[in-house]
Design an enzyme around this catalytic site. Structure first.
Site, PDB file in Angstrom:
ATOM      1  N   ARG A 104     -56.123  32.275  83.729  1.00 12.66           N
ATOM      2  CA  ARG A 104     -57.050  31.865  84.785  1.00 12.66           C
ATOM      3  C   ARG A 104     -58.136  30.989  84.191  1.00 12.66           C
ATOM      4  NH1 ARG A 104     -59.108  36.628  88.523  1.00 12.66           N
ATOM      5  NH2 ARG A 104     -60.306  37.090  86.653  1.00 12.66           N
ATOM      6  N   THR A 108     -62.989  28.237  87.749  1.00  6.97           N
ATOM      7  CA  THR A 108     -62.398  28.160  89.110  1.00  6.97           C
ATOM      8  C   THR A 108     -61.621  29.427  89.456  1.00  6.97           C
ATOM      9  OG1 THR A 108     -60.326  27.226  88.312  1.00  6.97           O
ATOM     10  CG2 THR A 108     -62.085  25.660  88.846  1.00  6.97           C
ATOM     11  N   ASP A 200     -60.328  43.872  81.633  1.00  9.82           N
ATOM     12  CA  ASP A 200     -59.374  42.794  81.364  1.00  9.82           C
ATOM     13  C   ASP A 200     -58.109  43.400  80.763  1.00  9.82           C
ATOM     14  OD1 ASP A 200     -57.933  40.716  79.860  1.00  9.82           O
ATOM     15  OD2 ASP A 200     -59.595  39.438  80.499  1.00  9.82           O
ATOM     16  N   ASP A 203     -56.777  41.924  77.362  1.00  5.79           N
ATOM     17  CA  ASP A 203     -57.617  42.303  76.222  1.00  5.79           C
ATOM     18  C   ASP A 203     -57.430  43.774  75.864  1.00  5.79           C
ATOM     19  OD1 ASP A 203     -58.680  39.809  75.798  1.00  5.79           O
ATOM     20  OD2 ASP A 203     -60.442  40.142  77.056  1.00  5.79           O
TER      21      ASP A 203
HETATM   22  C1  PRP Z   1     -55.113  38.234  84.206  1.00  3.01           C
HETATM   23  C2  PRP Z   1     -54.036  39.174  84.689  1.00  3.01           C
HETATM   24  C3  PRP Z   1     -53.345  38.360  85.743  1.00  3.01           C
HETATM   25  C4  PRP Z   1     -54.459  37.549  86.317  1.00  3.01           C
HETATM   26  C5  PRP Z   1     -54.817  38.137  87.654  1.00  3.01           C
HETATM   27  O1  PRP Z   1     -54.612  37.315  83.322  1.00  3.01           O
HETATM   28  O2  PRP Z   1     -53.184  39.594  83.676  1.00  3.01           O
HETATM   29  O3  PRP Z   1     -52.329  37.525  85.226  1.00  3.01           O
HETATM   30  O4  PRP Z   1     -55.554  37.637  85.418  1.00  3.01           O
HETATM   31  O5  PRP Z   1     -55.784  37.381  88.263  1.00  3.01           O
HETATM   32  P1  PRP Z   1     -55.550  36.565  89.608  1.00  3.01           P
HETATM   33  O6  PRP Z   1     -54.861  37.483  90.552  1.00  3.01           O
HETATM   34  O7  PRP Z   1     -56.953  36.239  90.031  1.00  3.01           O
HETATM   35  O8  PRP Z   1     -54.756  35.344  89.285  1.00  3.01           O
HETATM   36  P2  PRP Z   1     -55.557  36.326  82.492  1.00  3.01           P
HETATM   37  O9  PRP Z   1     -55.717  35.042  83.208  1.00  3.01           O
HETATM   38  O10 PRP Z   1     -56.816  37.053  82.113  1.00  3.01           O
HETATM   39  O11 PRP Z   1     -54.666  36.018  81.239  1.00  3.01           O
HETATM   40  P3  PRP Z   1     -54.174  36.999  80.068  1.00  3.01           P
HETATM   41  O12 PRP Z   1     -53.180  37.974  80.689  1.00  3.01           O
HETATM   42  O13 PRP Z   1     -53.531  36.061  79.115  1.00  3.01           O
HETATM   43  O14 PRP Z   1     -55.361  37.701  79.498  1.00  3.01           O
HETATM   44  N1  URA Z   2     -57.541  40.077  85.333  1.00  4.04           N
HETATM   45  C1  URA Z   2     -57.780  41.237  84.685  1.00  4.04           C
HETATM   46  O1  URA Z   2     -57.260  41.453  83.585  1.00  4.04           O
HETATM   47  N2  URA Z   2     -58.597  42.119  85.244  1.00  4.04           N
HETATM   48  C2  URA Z   2     -59.183  41.918  86.447  1.00  4.04           C
HETATM   49  O2  URA Z   2     -59.916  42.788  86.915  1.00  4.04           O
HETATM   50  C3  URA Z   2     -58.912  40.711  87.112  1.00  4.04           C
HETATM   51  C4  URA Z   2     -58.077  39.811  86.540  1.00  4.04           C
END
Ligand code: PRP
Ligand code: URA
Length: 209
Positions: A104, A108, A200, A203
């Protein structure tokens, strides 16, 4: 119209509560996510097709039934969706695994694609897309669009925690897709994080913060 399935099983809810606790470290978080994924997979695969197979029990011959396992693909959204793959593979060891990389944009909150590698015959398979968090729904919705462009017609979305905003977005943009969740939380905060959520997910799985 798609269905929303909430997996209320007490073991799922118990494990999710431990995952939500900020004191739970990466090792336990990963293990619990794997266990929950196996349990949720039981519901997600409830209508998976069975093929007849001739076998012989110690008593007599019979026509038994076996899962058409080679027809399943699991597609985690990187990174956090990876944490749900092993539990599903324990359930269906012969499933193929594809990967879609999305992150993400921090301002945005819209998803950005950085990777895609899918089984060649993905369009012939039932596909389970995995991602623990359904926040704005942007990542899940984009992943579903990518799979549909590859010709997939039988897709379901398996997440852990969602919020109404994300559920509504996926239902609006993909009215044909069933969504499986262990919990529907309250709302998104100003950073588009789920409240109360579990933080997160990426993480916490990989210990990157
Ligand atoms: C997180 C999570 C989803 C997304 C959800 O990923 O694992 O993929 O956010 O958010 P949304 O519904 O608003 O799109 P992130 O972008 O943090 O990436 P990561 O898994 O690599 O940490
Ligand atoms: N992605 C995450 O990992 N946690 C949240 O709460 C939202 C998006």
């Amino acid at each position: 119209m798609s269905q929303l399935h909430i997996i209320n099983h007490p073991m799922v809810q118990h494990k999710l509560s431990i995952m939500r606790n900020k004191e739970t470290g990466s090792k336990d978080f990963r293990q619990l996510l794997k266990e929950i994924s196996l349990l949720m997979g039981y519901e997600v695969t409830r209508d998976i097709p069975l093929d007849p197979i001739e076998i012989e029990t110690p008593i007599c011959k019979m026509t038994a039934r076996q899962v058409s396992g080679r027809k399943l693909a699991i597609v985690p959204i990187l990174r956090a969706g990876l944490g749900m793959v092993d539990g599903l593979l324990e359930l269906v060891p012969v499933a193929r695994v594809g990967h879609i990389g999305l992150y993400r944009n921090e301002e945005t909150h819209e998803p950005v694609v950085y990777y895609s590698k899918l089984p060649e015959d993905i369009n012939t398979r039932m596909v389970i897309v995995t991602d623990p968090m359904l926040a704005t729904g942007g990542s899940a919705s984009d992943a579903l669009t990518m799979l549909k462009k590859k010709g997939c017609t039988n897709i379901r979305l398996m997440c852990l925690v969602g919020v109404p905003e994300g559920i509504e977005r996926v239902q609006r943009e993909h009215p044909d897709i069933d969504i499986y969740l262990a919990a529907v939380d309250d709302h998104l905060n100003e950073n588009a994080y789920i409240v109360p959520g579990l933080g997160d997910a990426g993480d916490r799985i990989f210990g990157t913060k």
